[in-house]
Design a protein around this motif. Structure first.
Motif, PDB file in Angstrom:
ATOM      1  N   HIS A 250       0.840  -1.200   0.000  1.00 12.30           N
ATOM      2  CA  HIS A 250       0.000   0.000   0.000  1.00 12.30           C
ATOM      3  C   HIS A 250       0.884   1.263   0.000  1.00 12.30           C
ATOM      4  O   HIS A 250       1.864   1.332   0.750  1.00 12.30           O
ATOM      5  N   PRO A 251       0.561   2.243  -0.833  1.00 15.83           N
ATOM      6  CA  PRO A 251       1.374   3.471  -0.854  1.00 15.83           C
ATOM      7  C   PRO A 251       1.534   4.100   0.524  1.00 15.83           C
ATOM      8  O   PRO A 251       2.593   4.668   0.834  1.00 15.83           O
ATOM      9  N   CYS A 289     -11.109   5.879  -1.704  1.00 12.04           N
ATOM     10  CA  CYS A 289      -9.977   5.516  -0.849  1.00 12.04           C
ATOM     11  C   CYS A 289      -9.652   6.717   0.029  1.00 12.04           C
ATOM     12  O   CYS A 289      -9.395   7.812  -0.484  1.00 12.04           O
ATOM     13  N   PHE A 291      -7.120   7.517   1.515  1.00 13.27           N
ATOM     14  CA  PHE A 291      -5.753   8.023   1.392  1.00 13.27           C
ATOM     15  C   PHE A 291      -5.569   8.850   0.119  1.00 13.27           C
ATOM     16  O   PHE A 291      -4.519   9.455  -0.085  1.00 13.27           O
ATOM     17  N   HIS A 292      -6.620   8.920  -0.729  1.00 10.68           N
ATOM     18  CA  HIS A 292      -6.382   9.485  -2.059  1.00 10.68           C
ATOM     19  C   HIS A 292      -5.871  10.932  -2.068  1.00 10.68           C
ATOM     20  O   HIS A 292      -5.030  11.270  -2.911  1.00 10.68           O
ATOM     21  N   CYS A 295      -2.079  10.500  -1.718  1.00 12.99           N
ATOM     22  CA  CYS A 295      -1.416   9.350  -2.346  1.00 12.99           C
ATOM     23  C   CYS A 295      -0.636   9.738  -3.607  1.00 12.99           C
ATOM     24  O   CYS A 295      -1.206  10.324  -4.541  1.00 12.99           O
ATOM     25  N   SER A 297       0.226   7.789  -5.894  1.00 16.74           N
ATOM     26  CA  SER A 297      -0.180   6.920  -7.015  1.00 16.74           C
ATOM     27  C   SER A 297      -1.661   7.068  -7.352  1.00 16.74           C
ATOM     28  O   SER A 297      -2.222   6.244  -8.079  1.00 16.74           O
ATOM     29  N   TYR A 298      -2.271   8.102  -6.850  1.00 17.18           N
ATOM     30  CA  TYR A 298      -3.715   8.363  -6.997  1.00 17.18           C
ATOM     31  C   TYR A 298      -4.177   8.272  -8.460  1.00 17.18           C
ATOM     32  O   TYR A 298      -3.566   8.831  -9.359  1.00 17.18           O
ATOM     33  N   CYS A 303      -9.864   6.285  -7.648  1.00 10.87           N
ATOM     34  CA  CYS A 303      -9.526   6.265  -6.215  1.00 10.87           C
ATOM     35  C   CYS A 303     -10.437   7.191  -5.402  1.00 10.87           C
ATOM     36  O   CYS A 303     -10.649   6.946  -4.212  1.00 10.87           O
ATOM     37  N   PRO A 308     -11.550   0.840  -2.422  1.00 13.87           N
ATOM     38  CA  PRO A 308     -10.856  -0.339  -2.965  1.00 13.87           C
ATOM     39  C   PRO A 308     -11.128  -1.578  -2.117  1.00 13.87           C
ATOM     40  O   PRO A 308     -11.051  -1.514  -0.886  1.00 13.87           O
ATOM     41  N   CYS A 321      -6.223  -1.518  -2.220  1.00 11.06           N
ATOM     42  CA  CYS A 321      -5.679  -0.474  -3.096  1.00 11.06           C
ATOM     43  C   CYS A 321      -5.941  -0.876  -4.538  1.00 11.06           C
ATOM     44  O   CYS A 321      -5.747  -2.036  -4.912  1.00 11.06           O
ATOM     45  N   PHE A 322      -6.350   0.100  -5.357  1.00  8.84           N
ATOM     46  CA  PHE A 322      -6.668  -0.192  -6.758  1.00  8.84           C
ATOM     47  C   PHE A 322      -5.441  -0.526  -7.603  1.00  8.84           C
ATOM     48  O   PHE A 322      -5.573  -0.912  -8.761  1.00  8.84           O
ATOM     49  N   LEU A 323      -4.242  -0.366  -7.050  1.00  6.88           N
ATOM     50  CA  LEU A 323      -3.044  -0.700  -7.831  1.00  6.88           C
ATOM     51  C   LEU A 323      -2.864  -2.210  -7.964  1.00  6.88           C
ATOM     52  O   LEU A 323      -2.025  -2.670  -8.737  1.00  6.88           O
TER      53      LEU A 323
HETATM   54 FE1  SF4 Z   1      -3.503   5.396  -3.694  1.00  4.30          FE
HETATM   55 FE2  SF4 Z   1      -5.627   4.771  -5.154  1.00  4.30          FE
HETATM   56 FE3  SF4 Z   1      -4.299   2.874  -3.858  1.00  4.30          FE
HETATM   57 FE4  SF4 Z   1      -5.761   4.643  -2.527  1.00  4.30          FE
HETATM   58  S1  SF4 Z   1      -6.520   3.117  -3.971  1.00  4.30           S
HETATM   59  S2  SF4 Z   1      -3.743   3.970  -2.001  1.00  4.30           S
HETATM   60  S3  SF4 Z   1      -5.440   6.491  -3.719  1.00  4.30           S
HETATM   61  S4  SF4 Z   1      -3.539   4.137  -5.550  1.00  4.30           S
END
Ligand code: SF4
Length: 329
Positions: A250-251, A289, A291-292, A295, A297-298, A303, A308, A321-323
């Motif tokens: 997770h970022p 999310c 954290f967006h 983040c 990596s948003y 996000c 997620p 996390c969507f990554l």
């Molecule tokens: Fe970052 Fe999106 Fe993952 Fe949230 S879901 S941690 S905003 S990449």
């Protein structure tokens, strides 16, 4: 080995005098396994201490449980009445050393009076001498001088006070010990001694599991079996200690590790990086999310609109996390 404690879709909020809700614990599911040290890590204000309070059912208004379960021995302890909780759960199945517990010792009373109060609450028929004998034996078993019982709190160092309240919290042999930031006010050598004590309690099977709450994720490297990372009231990643510390997904976990002052050898990041932005206001947490807004990596349009789901990426290692996984991973 089974689960000693299981939180299922737990929500616990604070209600302000204006009637607003602070979503301190939101949709949290987590298990505490027998024989493990489970670390729960996150920045201050992320809901760790609230989660600890709910797991130990020390829920005091304005905190209240909105929904969800905490299962112990197949029973949802959130449905138990006060008397059953006192008789069967508190101190006996789950014990908590709250944040700052060492400062809650009565400065005008010897430690032994605190011990007698703790034991007589659960065993009213127990004599004072029996209570003290039990405490002396436990102190000796853990290499703490029993003369501490005759001391006043101000005569003990911070580290010794923390060890003392920790040992006292195990006098009823709880299965799960929840330690909320037990080392945060201590110097490094006192931290090590407190951690050694917790490991010793497990090794001697006085307790069966430890939940260790901390804002210093890398500290868990020395003794945790698994780590759950919490952000803005939600668990965002859970996995084996090595996997979380050395290969975080997770970022937020990555930033939490790289933001420590002294990165430890073997960790991916050797640079100190501040986590951008500030934690959100849990009265009105970010959509999607949480954290967006911080983040790196948003993903715009994803996000910020959807929450997620948890994905199992590696063995016993899940992340929200969507990554990872699905159409965006
Ligand atoms: Fe970052 Fe999106 Fe993952 Fe949230 S879901 S941690 S905003 S990449």
């Amino acid at each position: 080995m089974g689960n000693l404690l299981t939180a299922i879709d737990l929500r616990a909020y604070y209600k302000t005098v204006q009637g607003e809700e602070i979503k301190a614990v939101d949709e949290v599911s987590l298990e505490v396994r027998e024989g493990e040290v489970l670390g729960i890590a996150g920045e201050s204000g992320c809901g760790k201490s609230t989660l600890a309070s709910v797991l130990a059912f020390t829920v005091i208004p304005p905190l209240y449980v909105v929904s969800g379960e905490v299962r112990a021995n197949g029973t949802n302890i959130l449905t138990l009445d006060k008397e059953t909780l006192r008789r069967e759960i508190k101190g006996k199945y789950i014990s908590i050393v709250p944040q700052g517990a060492m400062n809650s010792l009565n400065p005008t009373s010897r430690i032994k009076n605190f011990v007698i109060d703790v034991l007589k609450e659960h065993f009213p028929e127990m004599s004072k001498e029996e209570a003290l004998q039990r405490a002396r034996e436990r102190f000796e078993a853990l290499s703490l001088p029993p003369r501490i019982l005759d001391a006043y709190p101000h005569q003990l160092s911070g580290g010794m006070k923390q060890r003392t309240v920790t040992v006292i919290s195990t006098l009823l042999n709880p299965k799960v010990l929840i330690a909320d930031e037990p080392t945060s006010a201590l110097d490094v050598s006192s931290q090590k001694i407190v951690i050694k004590l917790l490991v010793e309690l497990l090794r001697k099977q006085i307790i069966k599991s430890v939940v260790f709450i901390t804002h210093e994720l890398p500290l868990l490297r020395h003794f945790a079996n698994r780590i759950a990372v919490m952000y803005a009231g939600k668990i965002v990643e859970v996995g084996p200690m090595e996997s979380i510390i050395f290969e975080p997904l997770h970022p937020y976990s990555k930033l939490l590790i790289s933001s420590v002052l002294v990165p430890e050898s073997g960790m991916k990041s050797k640079r100190i990086e501040a986590i951008p932005g500030v934690p959100p206001n849990l009265k009105d947490p970010p959509t999607g999310c949480r954290f967006h807004p911080r983040c790196p990596s948003y993903i715009e349009g994803i996000c910020n609109t959807s929450v997620p789901p948890f994905i199992t990426v590696k063995s016993d290692h899940i992340v929200s996390c969507f990554l990872y996984g699905g159409e965006h991973g």
